[in-house]
Design a protein around this motif. Structure first.
Motif, PDB file in Angstrom:
ATOM      1  N   GLU A 355       0.825  -1.202   0.000  1.00  0.00           N
ATOM      2  CA  GLU A 355       0.000   0.000   0.000  1.00  0.00           C
ATOM      3  C   GLU A 355       0.867   1.264   0.000  1.00  0.00           C
ATOM      4  N   PHE A 356       1.903   1.222   0.846  1.00  0.00           N
ATOM      5  CA  PHE A 356       2.806   2.362   0.970  1.00  0.00           C
ATOM      6  C   PHE A 356       3.574   2.603  -0.336  1.00  0.00           C
ATOM      7  N   ALA A 357       4.095   1.532  -0.909  1.00  0.00           N
ATOM      8  CA  ALA A 357       4.897   1.638  -2.136  1.00  0.00           C
ATOM      9  C   ALA A 357       4.040   2.148  -3.288  1.00  0.00           C
ATOM     10  N   THR A 358       2.794   1.689  -3.317  1.00  0.00           N
ATOM     11  CA  THR A 358       1.892   2.131  -4.376  1.00  0.00           C
ATOM     12  C   THR A 358       1.638   3.628  -4.238  1.00  0.00           C
ATOM     13  N   LYS A 359       1.372   4.062  -3.010  1.00  0.00           N
ATOM     14  CA  LYS A 359       1.058   5.466  -2.768  1.00  0.00           C
ATOM     15  C   LYS A 359       2.243   6.376  -3.107  1.00  0.00           C
ATOM     16  N   PHE A 360       3.460   5.938  -2.746  1.00  0.00           N
ATOM     17  CA  PHE A 360       4.619   6.803  -2.954  1.00  0.00           C
ATOM     18  C   PHE A 360       5.460   6.385  -4.153  1.00  0.00           C
ATOM     19  N   GLU A 361       4.911   5.515  -4.973  1.00  0.00           N
ATOM     20  CA  GLU A 361       5.557   5.089  -6.228  1.00  0.00           C
ATOM     21  C   GLU A 361       6.973   4.577  -6.004  1.00  0.00           C
ATOM     22  N   LEU A 362       7.068   3.589  -5.133  1.00  0.00           N
ATOM     23  CA  LEU A 362       8.356   2.950  -4.874  1.00  0.00           C
ATOM     24  C   LEU A 362       8.388   1.611  -5.603  1.00  0.00           C
ATOM     25  N   GLU A 363       9.605   1.102  -5.795  1.00  0.00           N
ATOM     26  CA  GLU A 363       9.755  -0.116  -6.582  1.00  0.00           C
ATOM     27  C   GLU A 363       9.141  -1.334  -5.881  1.00  0.00           C
ATOM     28  N   ILE A 364       8.465  -2.171  -6.670  1.00  0.00           N
ATOM     29  CA  ILE A 364       7.881  -3.409  -6.155  1.00  0.00           C
ATOM     30  C   ILE A 364       8.518  -4.564  -6.915  1.00  0.00           C
ATOM     31  N   ARG A 365       9.238  -5.388  -6.183  1.00  0.00           N
ATOM     32  CA  ARG A 365       9.969  -6.471  -6.866  1.00  0.00           C
ATOM     33  C   ARG A 365       9.544  -7.832  -6.298  1.00  0.00           C
ATOM     34  N   GLN A 366       9.001  -8.661  -7.187  1.00  0.00           N
ATOM     35  CA  GLN A 366       8.528  -9.969  -6.756  1.00  0.00           C
ATOM     36  C   GLN A 366       9.690 -10.932  -6.577  1.00  0.00           C
ATOM     37  N   VAL A 367       9.762 -11.594  -5.416  1.00  0.00           N
ATOM     38  CA  VAL A 367      10.856 -12.552  -5.184  1.00  0.00           C
ATOM     39  C   VAL A 367      10.349 -13.918  -4.726  1.00  0.00           C
ATOM     40  N   VAL A 368       9.028 -14.077  -4.669  1.00  0.00           N
ATOM     41  CA  VAL A 368       8.465 -15.390  -4.334  1.00  0.00           C
ATOM     42  C   VAL A 368       7.492 -15.782  -5.433  1.00  0.00           C
ATOM     43  N   GLU A 369       7.685 -16.976  -5.956  1.00  0.00           N
ATOM     44  CA  GLU A 369       6.758 -17.519  -6.947  1.00  0.00           C
ATOM     45  C   GLU A 369       5.845 -18.501  -6.212  1.00  0.00           C
ATOM     46  N   PRO A 370       4.545 -18.168  -6.099  1.00  0.00           N
ATOM     47  CA  PRO A 370       3.650 -19.047  -5.333  1.00  0.00           C
ATOM     48  C   PRO A 370       3.400 -20.364  -6.061  1.00  0.00           C
ATOM     49  N   SER A 371       3.252 -21.450  -5.282  1.00  0.00           N
ATOM     50  CA  SER A 371       3.003 -22.772  -5.887  1.00  0.00           C
ATOM     51  C   SER A 371       1.565 -22.866  -6.374  1.00  0.00           C
ATOM     52  N   ASP A 372       0.645 -22.484  -5.522  1.00  0.00           N
ATOM     53  CA  ASP A 372      -0.744 -22.458  -5.956  1.00  0.00           C
ATOM     54  C   ASP A 372      -0.938 -21.124  -6.654  1.00  0.00           C
TER      55      ASP A 372
END
Length: 816
Positions: A355-372
């Motif tokens: 929520e915070f990153a979206t509001k302040f336009e900070l980088e979002i980096r995915q590092v977990v690939e969910p199994s389901d």
RNA sequence: GCCCGAGUGGUGGAACUGGUAGACGCGCGGGACUCAAAAUCCCGUCCCAGCAAUGGGGUGUGAGUUCGAUUCUCACCUCGGGCACCA
């Protein structure tokens, strides 16, 4: 008709109950010789706060349930100690005193007086010779002594902590006095935080033991569960991010496996490094933000609107895993009290960070690939594997936690860490109505504990106990009180003017009860060894965390100091349910408060007690309604009628009645043991119905009942309805004795078992017949009889039996 | 949001480790006693069809396991309690 025959023929609870109240007092029926008792049993109930409104049905419900247990144990041959007292210090009393403008020292004794009288009418087996009151100097002297013992043991420290401050009252407010961020006395005046130096008990040092011991305690699951959640243990890691100036910023995370996705850092506004890391051009903005955050009161800060706010410090720190630099932010969604007061933000895998990153336009980096398959960020799962994480790609989340933590540890940039949610216990109150904290401040000797021989530090009876414009706690306005000689150097010094938390008063009261005759010690060691730990403690779950946790903690510390021989105070604890009215909690504002006095006056204490126990399972509570109470009164009238018809010369009890008696003994014994009071009462009712059917309703002399059938009934009724049971016991020929000195009846297992059972016959799962057979019938015999049943025949005729299931003494199930 | 607990007749509630659903009480209907009322006593009382015997349905909803589920499993709905920006 004479007076006596009138009195005898009609059950008048008013007469019976006042007679036995007097006799119990005269004969000291409820007293125990603590020193010589051979089978001690400490039956504890939570002592009440003696409110001005008087005793509440909730109190009565709680006490009666515990009293039944105590009386039952006594009838089983234990020497039961059932003390009671009053928890009369604290903000509750103080606020009420302020409201009615009367000094609490005048108010409280009157309230206690009234409470005690009300309690006596309920018919509790309380030994009033051991009453305690937390406001009595003879009691709080030892509360202060306990503070000193903890101080000596290194369990106490002074530190700054935020409090709610009303700028209008110029005083500290308790959380309850803050309404939506505004002062309850000054609508429109915003409460803000103020940092004060306060005394803390370091309960967090004992977090692990307090948690571990839970598994050994015989306590209600709900209570243990609440305690475990309150302690809030979590496992994770502390990782080090470094500023360009090489200053380490440790963060706590439960997900070290996601460190490659940490794209920014957040410090709590109070974090000590904020000054240092803030770039010059950002100082103004950061300063403003901090001030704003601190102005919110403690309540709003914690539970207020969750809109994320924050400010950039202008500097960056190095992510220990990626080596990249990430921006450092300040935001009040990070709490100084938990972890390190700083977090690594992983917006791809945490809702708040997202929520915070979206509001302040900070980088979002995915590092977990969910199994389901889960499509949308943020993805919060343990069920997946690492991606974008360098050499750790492909490891499962849990494997990655270990691997990454170990890898960073080798570089000195991380380590495993266990974190608890439990906070240290702040015992300072900037108030009047409590025991003064026994500390003296001397310019030369600094902080000096009051010597034991100088206890108690008496709370002075000052007239101006009200908070005023001066901005200090009431005691701090009384120089004649706080000016003292330093016990060490003899120079002029100053007393601590804060008083201690009410929860400290109640954290050790059970230790005091057996030793109320000893004024030279807090608790006598022989008596304590003999009577504690408490065998049965029954109380409300509203105290599942604070009171019960603090009592455990104090006991644990006293144990470690060698002052008591056990580390857990309550061997068995049961949380009773709550009584509601019309489906809602009782409260004055709702106008649905049930006042016990009216009911006791109209129906009698015995009827009221039993009714409360009958309206629902004791451990769950129930809805109080007027409709059902007459049923209990009718039941007691019936018992009264049966006793009148006793005849010792009557024929011995017939087999049917005897079986019913033994079945009842078994049921009532088991039900009381499990605190299933409602079903115990219904078992007694069923038995009375059987006796009445036997009795021919007392119309003819010839059909009178044998007392062998009645004495056990009276004994079993006694824990629930003690007064009428005493009266009946006397009528059964035990003049001058108490039914509570009788022994609990035992049952004959053979008699208690039924001699004919109903065996159900099912065809394709439906009941098609019932067989009356003797228990233990053989399978072949049962099936044969089953097939011969007309109802069964109708449904099996012309069909073949595919399967026959036989459950011993229960049923025959046929499948066609 | 997370963690507990609970959903059963008109009503409060019962039902041990899967084995007769509705014990006990309240209320209600009918009857007895009474000039009458209250109190007391007796009978009945889950729903549907039927004079009855009997048959069918039924424990928040939907599935599943089982000879058999109020009870066990999964999903959902509702209510109560606790915690709550806890990284």
């Amino acid at each position: 008709m004479t007076d006596i025959s009138t009195r005898d023929s009609v059950y008048d609870p008013g007469v019976v109950e006042s007679r036995w109240r007097e006799r119990w007092e005269d004969r000291r029926t409820n007293g125990v010789d603590l020193a010589s008792a051979s089978r001690p049993y400490f039956n504890l109930m939570m002592f009440p706060y003696p409110s001005a409104e008087g005793l509440h049905v909730g109190n009565v419900f709680a006490f009666v349930g515990s009293d039944i247990h105590g009386r039952f144990r006594r009838l089983q041959g234990w020497n039961v100690f059932e003390p009671l007292g009053f928890d009369a210090f604290g903000i509750h009393s103080e606020n009420f005193a302020l409201k009615v403008n009367t000094h609490p020292a005048k108010l409280i004794p009157a309230n206690i007086e009234r409470f005690r009288e009300q309690l006596k009418r309920v018919g509790l087996m309380v030994d009033w010779d051991h009453e305690v009151s937390t406001t009595d100097p003879a009691y709080y002297k030892w509360t202060q002594w306990i503070f000193l013992k903890l101080y000596a043991a290194g369990c106490v420290e002074k530190k700054h902590a935020p409090v709610n401050w009303c700028p209008e009252c110029k005083t500290v407010l308790a959380n309850e006095q803050v309404e939506d961020g505004y002062c309850e006395r000054h609508p429109g005046v915003r409460v803000h935080q103020k940092s004060l130096s306060q005394w803390f008990f370091k309960i967090t040092d004992h977090a692990e033991r307090l948690l571990q011991n839970l598994s050994m305690l015989d306590w209600s699951d709900s209570t243990r569960n609440m305690q475990a959640n309150w302690i809030g243990r979590s496992e994770g890691a502390e990782l080090i991010f470094k500023t360009p100036a090489d200053t380490p910023i440790p963060v706590y995370t439960t997900r070290p496996d996601t460190v490659f996705g940490a794209t920014y850092l957040v410090l709590a506004p109070e974090h000590p490094l904020v000054e240092e890391v803030t770039a010059n051009e950002c100082k103004k903005a950061v300063g403003n933000y901090r001030r704003q955050a601190l102005q919110k009161d403690v309540v709003t800060r914690r539970v207020g609107d969750r809109e994320k706010t924050g400010v950039f410090t202008g500097t960056y720190a190095r992510n220990p895993a990626t080596g990249e630099t990430v921006p450092i932010w300040i935001a009040d969604y990070v709490l100084m009290e938990y972890g390190t007061g700083a977090i690594m933000a992983v917006p791809a895998h945490d809702e708040r960070d997202f929520e915070f990153a979206t509001k302040f336009e900070l980088e979002i980096r995915q590092v977990v690939e969910p199994s389901d398959r889960e499509d949308q960020l943020p993805i919060i799962t343990w069920n997946g594997s690492a991606i974008n994480s360098g050499q750790f790609d492909g490891l499962s989340c849990t494997e990655a936690v270990t691997a990454i933590t170990g890898w960073l540890e080798e570089q000195g940039l991380g380590r495993k860490r266990v974190q608890y949610r439990l906070h240290d216990w702040c015992i300072s109150r900037q108030r009047y109505w409590g025991p003064p904290i026994p500390i003296i401040y001397c310019e030369q000797c600094e902080t000096v504990p009051v010597p034991e021989e100088d206890l108690p530090v008496l709370l002075p009876e000052i007239e101006d106990f009200k908070p005023d414009e001066s901005g200090v706690s009431p005691l701090a306005r009384h120089e004649e009180w706080y000016r003292v000689m330093c016990p060490k150097c003899g120079k002029l010094a100053r007393r601590e003017t804060d008083v201690s938390d009410t929860f400290l008063d109640s954290a050790w009261y059970f230790l005091r009860y057996p030793s109320t005759d000893h004024n030279d010690r807090a608790f006598d060691s022989d008596l304590t060894t003999k009577w504690l730990p408490v065998q049965s403690y029954i109380g409300g779950n509203e105290h599942a965390v604070l009171h019960l946790m603090y009592a455990r903690y104090i006991t644990m510390v006293l144990h470690d100091a060698g002052l008591v021989g056990f580390e857990e105070p309550f061997t068995r604890f049961r949380a009773h349910g709550t009584i509601v009215k019309d489906g809602a909690k009782m409260s004055k504002s709702r106008g649905n408060v049930v006042v016990p006095d009216e009911y006791i006056g109209r129906w009698g204490a015995d009827t009221f007690r039993m009714y409360l126990m009958f309206l629902g399972p004791y451990l769950e509570g129930g809805d109080f309604r007027d409709e059902g109470i007459s049923g209990i009164r009718r039941f007691l009238d019936k018992v009264w009628g049966l006793i009148r018809d006793t005849d010792e010369d009557a024929d011995g009890p017939d087999r049917k009645a005897l079986r019913s008696l033994h079945q009842t003994i078994r049921r009532v014994t088991d039900d009381i043991e499990g605190l299933h009071y409602n079903t115990a009462i219904s078992a007694l009712m069923e038995y009375v119905n059987v006796l009445r059917a036997q009795d021919g309703r007392g119309e003819t002399e010839a059909q009178r009942l044998n007392s062998d059938l009645l004495e056990p009934l009276v004994i079993m009724l006694a824990p629930f309805a003690p007064h009428i049971s005493e009266e009946c016991w006397e009528r059964l020929g035990h003049e001058g004795m108490s039914v509570f000195d009788a022994s609990w009846p035992s049952y004959d297992a053979a008699l208690a078992s039924v001699d004919e059972i109903e065996l159900v016959v099912q065809v394709n799962g439906k009941v098609r017949g019932r067989l009356h057979v003797t228990p233990g019938i053989a399978e072949s015999m049962a099936v044969e009889l089953a097939l011969a049943e007309p109802g069964v025949k109708r449904h099996t005729e012309g069909k073949s039996i595919r399967k026959a299931v036989y459950v011993q003494d229960r049923l025959v199930s046929l499948v066609v």
